[in-house]
Design an enzyme around this catalytic site. Structure first.
Site: not given
Lengths: 380, 454
Positions: B187, B256
């Site tokens: 990322e 998450h």
């Protein structure tokens, strides 16, 4: 201290060339794994280095030599003046000087096509801008935080840009310019405009994780980028050998199949010769190159540097025996350039820098309304 | 020309220091870069170098002198053309302070915020299709990719896998691998590459599989994308869209499940959009891609599969920075965004059955906030509840409450309340997860409280 162990390096180089980087395929491999032995044989870490060794120094015309000399001298005088203005309180915050490293930016950027190729660097950025022909006045005025500065005084020493010259900063976060540079290279490739990106970073930034994430994608996508590690020996005050397991930075692309080059960054002609090899490789669509430019910073990391992590003798040794400007000056003299001509150049550059300093000192600060401008482009 | 050598500053805060040692003496010839003296402060020692070449003239401050003010002339240096002008014209105690041209002291004029544009009229007779949020997002991207060659999508599993949540389904087939790019799981790296590509003139859409993973890349979103236009004095544009699901999904645990809306909405230089239904998802996605500023586009996994009406128009683009009244009401205003809007509408239905008419406002854009829409509704209902699927502390709710206090105080008939997730990392166990998340019952209870009906 600088580059060191020339013989050892040569021996290692041979070993690297002779031995394929991965062991040859033995028996069964996982089905999904391609057979790499063929490409491994083709890939040699030192392939470009061998090319560079063939003609180590660029054969410059007298005119080119003078051009390099003038540019390096401009950077040095500019930086000395910046240091002086800092001492007088006219420049605030951080100010990282490029003195000693001039041959790197000048040697590399002289081989680029200005207006077509892009350049990006970290916070030690004044030299790279000057080497790309950006007006010293607007750079100095940015250092003093004035409206006429290249970023209207809102960026400062570390955050300067010139989209006109395809100079994309000037980035203050160590290593951030590396993926950003790969993005610029991505844009060159996407548009097929023939441009390449030159992304500079230091031996300190070379330990950032995002650098390796970028190496991977740049090689995977065959991006037209030259990664340039300016190894000046110290990440702030931490010597390379105290921060890096692999101190030969040009090898660090090996895991990503990026060929490396180990270049003397204190000789502008060697830098330029290496640039020719590296840029040709990238322009031919062969993917990224990693260049390690071995150089030396005479001044502290920034202005308030304790100067305790290295000896005065070490610095003096570089200044006396390895200075890129003195080296070129000597060669110019050998080519018959007379002392008076060189003095005249020096004088003209001093005047140019003095003008830039006057301009930077006497320009007004940004208008207070500038506080709110340029936050967003659109209005919503 | 004789040059005055002045006591240098080591840092912007240094006012004086000790001239520890002279390394040259009167009459010495020096070249630029030669070290003249050592200067000490309580923090550091600095070597003071010659800038010019020349001969050291009179040394005015002997070594060992303490408390030498910055700017004091400490020695004279003659230039090469000089005769013997090596003494100071007059011993100056301290040089005058550098005097940069003073900035005007008047308070800077804040630019007037432009009145947010309103949604375009939907022509009478426009067919309304029923479309999932997932497809609306995809269609928005695809239309913009057809319209503008510079637009491309990159991210993990966006191409061959067709999107981890199928939002990019079909894009590879239409646009090919040059414009729909699978990235490695990296990322920080690909957010940086996307940002750099935007600086280089392209229009990247960077998908994060979820915004939880964008934490690895937040440096580029904030330091590289958001600040560059300002730091460059308006030269460097960064028209990138960072998009992906945000907030809690279902039973995926604390790492998450997080709402980053408040994080990004606190950063000047960013546009932050968090749509709820299909029409807004598509219309704002198209606006985000056309926007010249960096956009953080926060979607919600639990909403992807929901279907809503979407006007079938050639070019359905909605204004950024404009809230939407989802349900009109006169008794209380419920302000929400993203998945919270659905819960708020459910709450409003329940409340209507009990005789309380709630107005539901979907903020849609979190930065810049449509303050006027909130204040106008407050003026009408005199009561506000904020419903947010996210933690309460330093949240969008905090911001709305501040807005009501600062600019709507006189219209308030009750304190503004917020209903948020519990202030804990999101648990995995089904019962605990349910207890932790924003829910309709909580919104109903808060509304009754501000209406003094409980």
């Amino acid at each position: 201290m600088l580059k060191r162990r020339v013989r050892t390096v040569l021996v290692q180089q041979l070993q690297y060339e002779d031995v394929p980087l991965a062991k040859p395929t033995r028996t069964r491999k996982a089905a999904s794994k391609p057979d790499l032995s063929q490409s491994d044989a083709e890939f040699a870490l030192r392939s470009l280095q061998a090319e560079h060794e063939k003609a180590k120094r660029y054969s410059a015309s007298d005119e080119q030599m003078l051009g390099f000399y003038e540019q390096m001298l401009l950077i040095r005088r500019f930086e000395e003046k910046a240091g002086q203005l800092y001492g007088l309180g006219l420049i605030g915050g951080f100010c990282h000087l490029y003195i000693g490293q001039e041959a790197v930016a000048v040697g590399l950027q002289s081989a680029l096509a200005e207006g077509k190729d892009s350049v990006i660097t970290g916070y030690r950025d004044h030299g790279h801008m000057l080497a790309y022909g950006i007006d010293p006045k607007v750079i100095m005025a940015e250092l003093t935080g004035r409206q006429a500065g290249i970023s209207k005084g809102k960026g400062g020493s570390m955050h300067m840009f010139s989209t006109e010259h395809k100079f994309y900063g000037g980035h203050g976060i160590v290593g951030a310019q590396v993926p950003l540079g790969a993005g610029l290279a991505f844009a060159h490739k996407y548009r097929d405009d023939g441009g390449i990106c030159l992304a500079y970073f230091g031996d300190g930034a070379a330990n950032q994780g995002q650098v390796y994430e970028t190496f991977n994608m740049a090689a995977l996508w065959n991006l037209p980028i030259v990664f340039v590690i300016e190894n000046n020996g110290y990440a702030m005050g931490t010597a390379v050998k105290r921060s890096s397991a692999e101190t030969e930075f040009y090898r660090r692309g090996t895991a990503f199949r990026i060929p490396g080059m180990d270049v003397n960054g204190m000789d502008v002609l060697e830098v330029r010769a290496a640039a020719e090899v590296a840029f040709a490789h990238v322009r031919e669509g062969k993917g990224p190159v990693l260049m390690e430019l071995n150089t030396y910073r005479y001044r502290g990391h920034s202005m308030s540097d304790p100067a305790k992590y290295r000896s005065r003798e070490e610095v003096q040794e570089q200044r006396d025996h390895n200075d890129p400007i003195e080296r070129l000056k000597k060669e110019l003299a050998e080519r018959g350039k007379n002392e008076d001509d060189l003095k005249a150049i020096d004088k003209a550059i001093r005047a140019k820098v003095a003008d830039a300093a006057d301009f930077a000192e006497n320009s007004p600060e940004p208008d207070a309304d500038e506080l709110y401008t340029d936050v967003l482009v659109g209005s919503y | 020309m004789a040059v005055e050598l002045k006591m240098p500053a080591l840092s912007p805060t240094m006012e004086e220091g000790t001239l520890a040692k002279w390394l040259v003496k009167e009459g010495d010839t020096v070249a630029p870069g030669d070290i003249l003296a050592e200067i000490e402060t309580d923090k550091a020692t600095m070597e003071f170098e010659a800038i010019d070449e020349g001969t050291v003239g009179q040394i005015l401050v002997p070594e060992g002198t303490e408390n030498v003010a910055v700017g004091t002339v400490i020695a004279m240096l003659s230039g090469e053309d000089d005769g013997d002008a090596l003494t100071a014209p007059a011993p100056t105690a301290a040089a005058s302070e550098p005097t940069p041209v003073a900035a005007p002291l008047a308070a800077p004029a804040k630019p007037a915020t432009s009145a947010p544009k309103s949604d375009p009229e939907i022509p009478h007779g426009t067919n309304m299709a029923t479309v999932t949020v997932r497809d609306a997002l995809r269609d928005g991207m695809a239309e913009e990719m057809r319209r503008d060659e510079r637009v491309f999508v990159m991210g993990e599993e966006v191409a061959e896998y067709q999107g981890a949540y199928k939002v990019t389904q079909g894009l590879l087939a239409e646009f090919g691998p040059k414009r729909v790019i699978d990235t490695p799981i990296t990322e920080y790296g690909f957010a940086g590459i996307g940002t750099g590509a935007a600086m280089g003139g392209l229009r990247p859409i960077v998908e994060f599989m979820t915004f939880n993973f964008a934490m690895q890349a937040i440096d580029h979103i904030i330091n590289s994308a958001a600040k560059t236009n300002y730091m460059s004095g308006g030269q460097m544009r960064c028209p990138v869209v960072f998009r992906g699901p945000n907030g809690a999904a279902s039973r995926v645990g604390a790492q998450h499940s997080q709402n980053y809306g408040p994080w990004y909405a606190s950063v000047p230089g960013l546009i932050v959009i968090a749509p709820y239904d299909s029409s807004d998802a598509k219309g704002l996605m198209k606006a985000a891609i056309r926007c010249d500023d960096p956009v953080v586009f926060l979607e919600n996994e639990l909403v992807y599969g929901r279907s809503f009406e979407l006007p079938e128009m050639d070019d359905h683009v909605l204004p950024i920075g404009k809230a939407r009244i989802m349900r009109e009401g006169s008794d209380v205003t419920i302000v929400s965004y993203s998945i919270g809007v659905g819960l708020s509408l459910d709450a409003a239905e329940q409340l209507a059955a009990e005789g309380i008419e709630a107005e539901v406002i979907d903020l849609r854009t979190l930065r810049p906030l449509d303050k006027q829409a909130v204040l106008d509704s407050l003026m009408k209902t005199n009561r506000v509840v904020v419903a947010e699927e996210g933690w309460p502390t330093c949240s969008i709710s905090s911001e709305i409450i501040t807005l009501c206090m600062e600019d709507g105080f006189d219209d308030l008939d009750a304190p503004v309340l917020r209903v948020c997730n519990e202030d804990v990392p999101l648990p995995y166990a089904a019962n605990l997860e349910k207890l932790a998340l924003l829910n309709t019952a909580g919104i109903v209870a808060a509304v009754k409280k501000v209406c003094y009906r409980d």
